[in-house]
Motif scaffolding. Structure first.
Motif, PDB file in Angstrom:
ATOM      1  N   MET A 146       0.704  -1.328   0.315  1.00  0.00           N
ATOM      2  CA  MET A 146       0.193  -0.443  -0.173  1.00  0.00           C
ATOM      3  C   MET A 146       0.972   1.171   0.202  1.00  0.00           C
ATOM      4  O   MET A 146       0.523   2.295  -0.525  1.00  0.00           O
ATOM      5  CB  MET A 146      -0.664  -0.582   1.534  1.00  0.00           C
ATOM      6  CG  MET A 146      -2.184  -1.138   0.729  1.00  0.00           C
ATOM      7  SD  MET A 146      -3.203  -0.821  -0.444  1.00  0.00           S
ATOM      8  CE  MET A 146      -3.994   0.953  -0.391  1.00  0.00           C
ATOM      9  N   GLU A 147       2.090   1.262   0.412  1.00  0.00           N
ATOM     10  CA  GLU A 147       2.841   2.301   0.850  1.00  0.00           C
ATOM     11  C   GLU A 147       3.646   2.362  -0.911  1.00  0.00           C
ATOM     12  O   GLU A 147       3.475   3.970  -1.425  1.00  0.00           O
ATOM     13  CB  GLU A 147       4.371   1.764   1.579  1.00  0.00           C
ATOM     14  CG  GLU A 147       5.063   3.304   1.578  1.00  0.00           C
ATOM     15  CD  GLU A 147       5.519   3.290   2.669  1.00  0.00           C
ATOM     16  OE1 GLU A 147       7.050   4.293   2.821  1.00  0.00           O
ATOM     17  OE2 GLU A 147       6.431   2.307   3.835  1.00  0.00           O
ATOM     18  N   ILE A 148       3.362   1.228  -1.546  1.00  0.00           N
ATOM     19  CA  ILE A 148       3.919   1.462  -2.838  1.00  0.00           C
ATOM     20  C   ILE A 148       3.030   2.278  -4.052  1.00  0.00           C
ATOM     21  O   ILE A 148       3.417   3.035  -4.647  1.00  0.00           O
ATOM     22  CB  ILE A 148       4.527   0.334  -3.342  1.00  0.00           C
ATOM     23  CG1 ILE A 148       5.888  -0.215  -2.860  1.00  0.00           C
ATOM     24  CG2 ILE A 148       4.669   0.813  -5.177  1.00  0.00           C
ATOM     25  CD1 ILE A 148       6.724   1.029  -2.721  1.00  0.00           C
ATOM     26  N   ARG A 149       1.603   1.601  -3.162  1.00  0.00           N
ATOM     27  CA  ARG A 149       0.374   2.347  -4.667  1.00  0.00           C
ATOM     28  C   ARG A 149       0.481   4.137  -4.161  1.00  0.00           C
ATOM     29  O   ARG A 149       0.241   4.731  -4.638  1.00  0.00           O
ATOM     30  CB  ARG A 149      -0.698   1.698  -3.986  1.00  0.00           C
ATOM     31  CG  ARG A 149      -1.282  -0.010  -4.549  1.00  0.00           C
ATOM     32  CD  ARG A 149      -2.254  -0.099  -3.748  1.00  0.00           C
ATOM     33  NE  ARG A 149      -2.517  -1.613  -4.969  1.00  0.00           N
ATOM     34  CZ  ARG A 149      -3.045  -2.296  -4.454  1.00  0.00           C
ATOM     35  NH1 ARG A 149      -4.641  -1.931  -4.478  1.00  0.00           N
ATOM     36  NH2 ARG A 149      -3.791  -3.621  -5.111  1.00  0.00           N
ATOM     37  N   ARG A 150       0.674   4.382  -3.204  1.00  0.00           N
ATOM     38  CA  ARG A 150      -0.349   5.737  -2.760  1.00  0.00           C
ATOM     39  C   ARG A 150       1.241   6.473  -3.222  1.00  0.00           C
ATOM     40  O   ARG A 150       1.155   7.437  -3.626  1.00  0.00           O
ATOM     41  CB  ARG A 150       0.529   5.961  -1.083  1.00  0.00           C
ATOM     42  CG  ARG A 150      -0.945   5.726  -0.034  1.00  0.00           C
ATOM     43  CD  ARG A 150      -0.849   5.858   1.241  1.00  0.00           C
ATOM     44  NE  ARG A 150       0.103   5.448   2.051  1.00  0.00           N
ATOM     45  CZ  ARG A 150      -0.048   4.437   2.511  1.00  0.00           C
ATOM     46  NH1 ARG A 150      -0.716   3.390   2.803  1.00  0.00           N
ATOM     47  NH2 ARG A 150       0.785   2.984   3.379  1.00  0.00           N
TER      48      ARG A 150
END
Length: 320
Positions: A146-150
């Motif tokens: 999710m950090e990468i997605r953000r």
């Protein structure tokens, strides 16, 4: 529309090598990121050279060298990452390189209107956006994804996320038993009542769907869920298929949810603790099937009905 120029990061890994093969098979000009340290791994180096012989281009770059990453990205239209779980957060460096390179981000604004996903980060499992409740310590993998997605979305980079659920080799021939990849001989542990539905995917099919999505405007800025109906099976159904193929009847030993979770506390092996958490979400909660795909997602077998998915009974036959 002409075929994409595709850069695969992690192209010698378990799923990455399949993505390279699928990209080449679909006629894309395929680039593979070659890290300096690969020269010390004879097996991976030989694999890269075999891909080169098939037409792939090897691009030397390091995740620790921003300029080399930018130079690599500038050569392509699409970046597909298959970085392993231990290194998910290194993809922040890819996001930064893609953002600076600029050529990929601008694909959607040129007069040719090339509707391509610019970045497919390494996910290929359960959709992390639906796993905010995941158990520690295993939730770290979902949090990092999710950090990468953000980072991708804050940089306004066109993207596609691929949710491939359970890789067959890790869950099917062993009838989803932990700590083995081979079929059980006499007995099999069943999670709960064994009737929760799970999605199992042949790894080569995962790669095919991934490459299919990169030039598809319907996949742009969406999550592609791999859900072929024939491969949505309960553990009991999986066991029955093996028993029919092998001619053997296995003793089924049910494991209640609380007993299974208690095994997480046995010892200090963090890998085992993570695995227990993931198995609980998959086989007790049904996290791969217990939701409807919304407007932010698409189902791969509906988008690409021409792909003939490997059925799990056929996948099992190689283990007889």
């Amino acid at each position: 529309m002409e075929n994409s120029k595709v850069l695969v990061v992690g192209g010698t890994g378990y799923i990455g090598r399949r993505i390279v093969r699928a990209s080449l098979a679909h006629g894309h000009r395929t680039f593979i990121l070659m890290r300096p340290e690969i020269g010390l791994n004879i097996d991976k180096l030989q694999l890269l050279l075999s891909f080169k012989a098939q037409g792939a281009l090897l691009v030397e770059a390091s995740m620790e060298d921003h300029r080399s990453l930018v130079a690599a990205v500038k050569q392509v239209d699409v970046v597909v990452s298959a970085i392993s779980g231990r290194h998910f957060l290194l993809q922040i460096k890819l996001v930064e390189a893609i953002k600076e390179a600029g050529n990929i981000k601008l694909l959607k604004t040129t007069v040719t209107m090339k509707c391509r996903a610019a970045f497919l980060p390494s996910e290929f499992g359960i959709d992390p956006a639906r796993m905010g409740h995941a158990l520690e310590p295993g939730r770290i993998t979902f949090d990092e994804k999710m950090e990468i997605r953000r980072a991708i979305e804050e940089a306004s980079i066109p993207h596609t996320y691929v949710s491939a659920n359970c890789f067959a080799a890790f869950f099917v021939p062993n009838l989803s038993q932990m700590r083995t990849l081979l079929p059980p001989k006499e007995k099999v542990h069943v999670y709960g009542d064994g009737n929760v539905k799970v999605i199992f995917m042949d790894e080569d099919d995962v790669a095919t769907y991934t490459i299919k999505s990169i030039d598809d405007p319907r996949a742009l800025n969406k999550t592609i869920y791999l859900r072929p109906p024939e491969n949505i099976l309960s553990q009991n159904e999986l066991i029955a298929k093996w028993e029919k193929l092998s001619g053997e009847v296995l003793e089924r030993i049910p494991i209640p949810s609380d007993e299974f979770l208690a095994s997480m506390e046995e010892g200090t092996d963090i890998t085992n603790q993570m695995a227990v958490g993931h198995f609980h979400h998959i086989f007790y909660e049904g996290c791969s099937t217990n939701f409807d795909i919304g407007e932010d997602g698409e189902e791969a077998s509906l988008l690409y009905p021409e792909v003939r998915c490997t059925r799990m009974e056929d996948y099992m036959k190689r283990y007889l």
